[in-house]
Design a protein around this motif. Structure first.
Motif, mmCIF file in Angstrom:
data_model
loop_
_atom_site.group_PDB
_atom_site.id
_atom_site.type_symbol
_atom_site.label_atom_id
_atom_site.label_comp_id
_atom_site.label_asym_id
_atom_site.label_seq_id
_atom_site.Cartn_x
_atom_site.Cartn_y
_atom_site.Cartn_z
ATOM 1 N N GLN A 61 0.561 -1.190 0.070
ATOM 2 C CA GLN A 61 -0.093 0.200 0.167
ATOM 3 C C GLN A 61 0.896 1.041 -0.096
ATOM 4 O O GLN A 61 0.377 2.566 -0.290
ATOM 5 C CB GLN A 61 -0.791 0.163 1.409
ATOM 6 C CG GLN A 61 -2.199 0.762 1.125
ATOM 7 C CD GLN A 61 -3.193 0.504 0.144
ATOM 8 O OE1 GLN A 61 -3.904 -0.111 0.233
ATOM 9 N NE2 GLN A 61 -2.991 1.364 -0.786
ATOM 10 N N LYS A 62 2.209 1.333 0.715
ATOM 11 C CA LYS A 62 2.555 2.421 0.687
ATOM 12 C C LYS A 62 3.223 2.445 -0.518
ATOM 13 O O LYS A 62 3.790 3.488 -1.097
ATOM 14 C CB LYS A 62 3.971 2.208 1.573
ATOM 15 C CG LYS A 62 3.437 1.713 2.866
ATOM 16 C CD LYS A 62 4.873 2.269 4.055
ATOM 17 C CE LYS A 62 4.826 1.567 5.631
ATOM 18 N NZ LYS A 62 5.438 1.310 6.142
ATOM 19 N N ARG A 63 3.699 1.297 -1.568
ATOM 20 C CA ARG A 63 4.146 1.466 -2.524
ATOM 21 C C ARG A 63 3.074 1.681 -3.401
ATOM 22 O O ARG A 63 3.552 1.982 -5.060
ATOM 23 C CB ARG A 63 5.166 0.693 -2.913
ATOM 24 C CG ARG A 63 6.824 0.822 -2.385
ATOM 25 C CD ARG A 63 7.189 -0.530 -2.604
ATOM 26 N NE ARG A 63 7.708 -0.838 -1.125
ATOM 27 C CZ ARG A 63 8.202 -0.566 -0.055
ATOM 28 N NH1 ARG A 63 6.767 -0.217 1.087
ATOM 29 N NH2 ARG A 63 9.542 0.023 0.379
ATOM 30 N N ASN A 64 1.824 2.200 -3.513
ATOM 31 C CA ASN A 64 0.651 2.284 -4.059
ATOM 32 C C ASN A 64 -0.429 2.756 -3.914
ATOM 33 O O ASN A 64 -1.449 2.811 -3.380
ATOM 34 C CB ASN A 64 -0.499 0.604 -5.007
ATOM 35 C CG ASN A 64 1.821 0.087 -5.811
ATOM 36 O OD1 ASN A 64 1.376 -0.288 -6.444
ATOM 37 N ND2 ASN A 64 1.835 -1.173 -4.874
ATOM 38 N N PRO A 65 -0.422 3.770 -2.974
ATOM 39 C CA PRO A 65 -0.716 4.807 -2.253
ATOM 40 C C PRO A 65 -2.699 4.699 -2.981
ATOM 41 O O PRO A 65 -3.467 4.906 -1.593
ATOM 42 C CB PRO A 65 -0.344 5.562 -1.795
ATOM 43 C CG PRO A 65 0.748 6.433 -3.301
ATOM 44 C CD PRO A 65 0.814 4.614 -3.522
ATOM 45 N N ASN A 66 -2.664 4.836 -4.047
ATOM 46 C CA ASN A 66 -3.470 5.725 -4.853
ATOM 47 C C ASN A 66 -4.589 4.281 -5.338
ATOM 48 O O ASN A 66 -5.387 3.840 -6.380
ATOM 49 C CB ASN A 66 -3.692 6.556 -6.108
ATOM 50 C CG ASN A 66 -2.600 8.036 -5.732
ATOM 51 O OD1 ASN A 66 -3.366 7.902 -4.490
ATOM 52 N ND2 ASN A 66 -2.335 8.357 -6.208
ATOM 53 N N VAL A 67 -4.245 3.089 -5.913
ATOM 54 C CA VAL A 67 -5.008 1.686 -5.844
ATOM 55 C C VAL A 67 -5.122 1.264 -4.827
ATOM 56 O O VAL A 67 -4.857 1.136 -3.506
ATOM 57 C CB VAL A 67 -3.169 0.605 -5.992
ATOM 58 C CG1 VAL A 67 -4.593 -0.356 -6.298
ATOM 59 C CG2 VAL A 67 -2.144 1.304 -7.412
ATOM 60 N N PRO A 68 -6.855 1.068 -5.375
ATOM 61 C CA PRO A 68 -8.013 0.814 -4.131
ATOM 62 C C PRO A 68 -7.462 -0.865 -3.658
ATOM 63 O O PRO A 68 -6.655 -1.729 -4.526
ATOM 64 C CB PRO A 68 -8.933 1.016 -4.946
ATOM 65 C CG PRO A 68 -8.828 0.886 -5.925
ATOM 66 C CD PRO A 68 -7.635 1.588 -6.899
ATOM 67 N N ASP A 69 -7.774 -0.795 -2.823
ATOM 68 C CA ASP A 69 -7.766 -2.572 -2.291
ATOM 69 C C ASP A 69 -7.629 -3.096 -3.223
ATOM 70 O O ASP A 69 -7.117 -4.423 -2.748
ATOM 71 C CB ASP A 69 -9.469 -2.844 -3.008
ATOM 72 C CG ASP A 69 -9.850 -4.638 -2.017
ATOM 73 O OD1 ASP A 69 -9.295 -4.561 -1.058
ATOM 74 O OD2 ASP A 69 -10.935 -5.049 -3.111
ATOM 75 N N ILE A 70 -6.151 -2.834 -1.726
ATOM 76 C CA ILE A 70 -5.182 -3.810 -2.370
ATOM 77 C C ILE A 70 -4.760 -5.606 -1.526
ATOM 78 O O ILE A 70 -4.166 -6.384 -2.181
ATOM 79 C CB ILE A 70 -3.859 -3.024 -1.413
ATOM 80 C CG1 ILE A 70 -2.878 -1.949 -2.223
ATOM 81 C CG2 ILE A 70 -2.294 -3.912 -1.019
ATOM 82 C CD1 ILE A 70 -2.252 -2.125 -3.576
ATOM 83 N N PRO A 71 -5.481 -5.438 -0.404
ATOM 84 C CA PRO A 71 -5.316 -7.098 0.778
ATOM 85 C C PRO A 71 -5.599 -7.331 -0.672
ATOM 86 O O PRO A 71 -5.864 -8.584 -0.598
ATOM 87 C CB PRO A 71 -6.285 -6.373 1.747
ATOM 88 C CG PRO A 71 -5.819 -4.939 1.888
ATOM 89 C CD PRO A 71 -5.672 -4.441 0.802
ATOM 90 N N ASN A 72 -7.171 -7.490 -1.251
ATOM 91 C CA ASN A 72 -7.728 -8.006 -2.319
ATOM 92 C C ASN A 72 -7.332 -8.128 -3.560
ATOM 93 O O ASN A 72 -7.365 -9.608 -4.485
ATOM 94 C CB ASN A 72 -8.999 -7.913 -2.102
ATOM 95 C CG ASN A 72 -10.324 -7.928 -1.003
ATOM 96 O OD1 ASN A 72 -9.650 -9.287 -0.635
ATOM 97 N ND2 ASN A 72 -11.200 -7.400 -1.318
#
Length: 347
Positions: A185-196
């Motif tokens: 998430q730190k490397r993709n701050p604008n990408v939604p729903d990283i966990p899934n």
């Protein structure tokens, strides 16, 4: 999130492995070990673990286009292997594992063996300090409580740890996924729903309810809907149209009604996860969405899918549809998706 306590094992050593991470290697290495121990493996070939590292990252890299950062070569290996082995994005994980474990392709073997340079010994460096060779040597003695013994082409799980790993595998995997999510998430701050986008496959939910409880009303009222991409007239026939995500599902990872529209079924197969062109497609998309909303509201103002527009138009009842607000919601999503590797449709 803490690791399960053990009276007899140095769990603090295992926990400290993940204290400082500059890449995803440790997470994927440990996840692979947990899976293989669950399956009853004690002596595990490194090649088998490396294969699992690749297959576990497969969809995150190839389908969801999540960035691992410049220092992380797992994503580079995944992208290389899909071409070298002529595999597909939606390849079954078991098949990926089998192919990589048994491949004789020199390029693939080189990509897998890259992880042998640092990952196996640095993972247990909490137990030992020293060079690569020194850690290999010290790991031979299980009296140090180390997680596994290092050999040239395999590892052997310390018998003292086997029961702990099996009994707590779900919690340990959750620990890995949670910390991997934070890392990405730190490397993709604008990408939604990283966990899934880490542990789910590319299987999607059915859109039958959205079809029958929302778009069916629109078809009934209008008779036909023009596909915004091909201009073909669509009727309520599942063989001729598909409900499509305007911004690809692989990026937004949701099925909210404001991102769904009926399009020509043949074109949907071609479009896949390509991005629409704002200048060419947004106005038609906006018009169809607005028309559909008004039609469904006229049928039933209590339709549950109407509420999904509130995430874009919080004051919808007072101000109505706002063209700029809708565009300012959609356009950044498409721009960010493009920056993360999703390709645009051709003009």
């Amino acid at each position: 999130m803490d690791l399960p306590h053990s009276q007899y094992l140095p769990v603090n050593k295992l926990a400290s492995v993940f204290t400082n991470t500059s890449a995803t290697y440790k997470f994927y290495w440990f996840l692979a070990i947990l899976e293989l121990v669950e399956e009853g493996n004690v002596k595990i070939s490194k090649k088998k673990i490396f294969a699992r590292m690749i297959s576990n990252a497969w969809y995150t890299v190839n389908y969801f286009h999540v960035s691992f950062g410049k220092q992380d070569l797992i994503q580079d290996s995944v992208r290389a292997i899909i071409k070298i082995e002529n595999l597909t994005i939606n390849e079954n994980r078991n098949r990926i594992n089998s192919i990589l474990e048994n491949t004789n392709n020199i390029q693939t073997i080189k990509a897998l063996n890259h992880f042998d340079k640092n990952v196996p010994h640095w993972f247990i460096s909490s137990w030992f300090s020293g060079t690569r060779n020194e850690i290999y040597l010290l790991s031979q003695n299980f009296d140090y409580g180390c997680l596994y013994r290092l050999e040239k082409d395999h590892i052997e799980i310390n018998p003292s740890w086997i029961s702990y790993l099996k009994l707590n595998s779900k919690i340990l995997k959750g620990f890995c996924y949670w910390n991997l999510s934070l890392f990405l998430q730190k490397r993709n701050p604008n990408v939604p729903d990283i966990p899934n986008k880490i542990y789910k496959t590319i299987a999607r939910n059915s859109l039958i309810k959205q079809t029958n409880e929302y778009w069916k009303f629109v078809f009934n009222e209008l008779g036909a809907i023009d596909c915004i991409f091909t201009n073909k007239k669509l009727v309520f026939d599942e063989k001729k149209y598909a409900l499509d995500h305007f911004v690809p599902h692989a990026f937004v990872s949701h099925d909210l009604i404001w991102n769904l529209i009926p399009i020509d079924k043949k074109f949907n197969s071609f479009k896949s996860n390509r991005l629409p062109l704002i200048d060419k497609h947004f106005d038609k998309f906006y018009t169809l969405q607005k028309t559909a909303f008004e039609v469904v509201k006229s049928y039933s103002s209590k339709n549950k899918y109407l509420e999904e527009y509130l995430s874009i138009f919080p004051d919808l009842d007072d101000s109505g549809w706002d063209y700029l607000r809708f565009k300012e919601t959609i356009q950044p999503l498409i721009t960010i998706a493009s920056n993360n590797g999703f390709s645009y449709m051709k003009e």
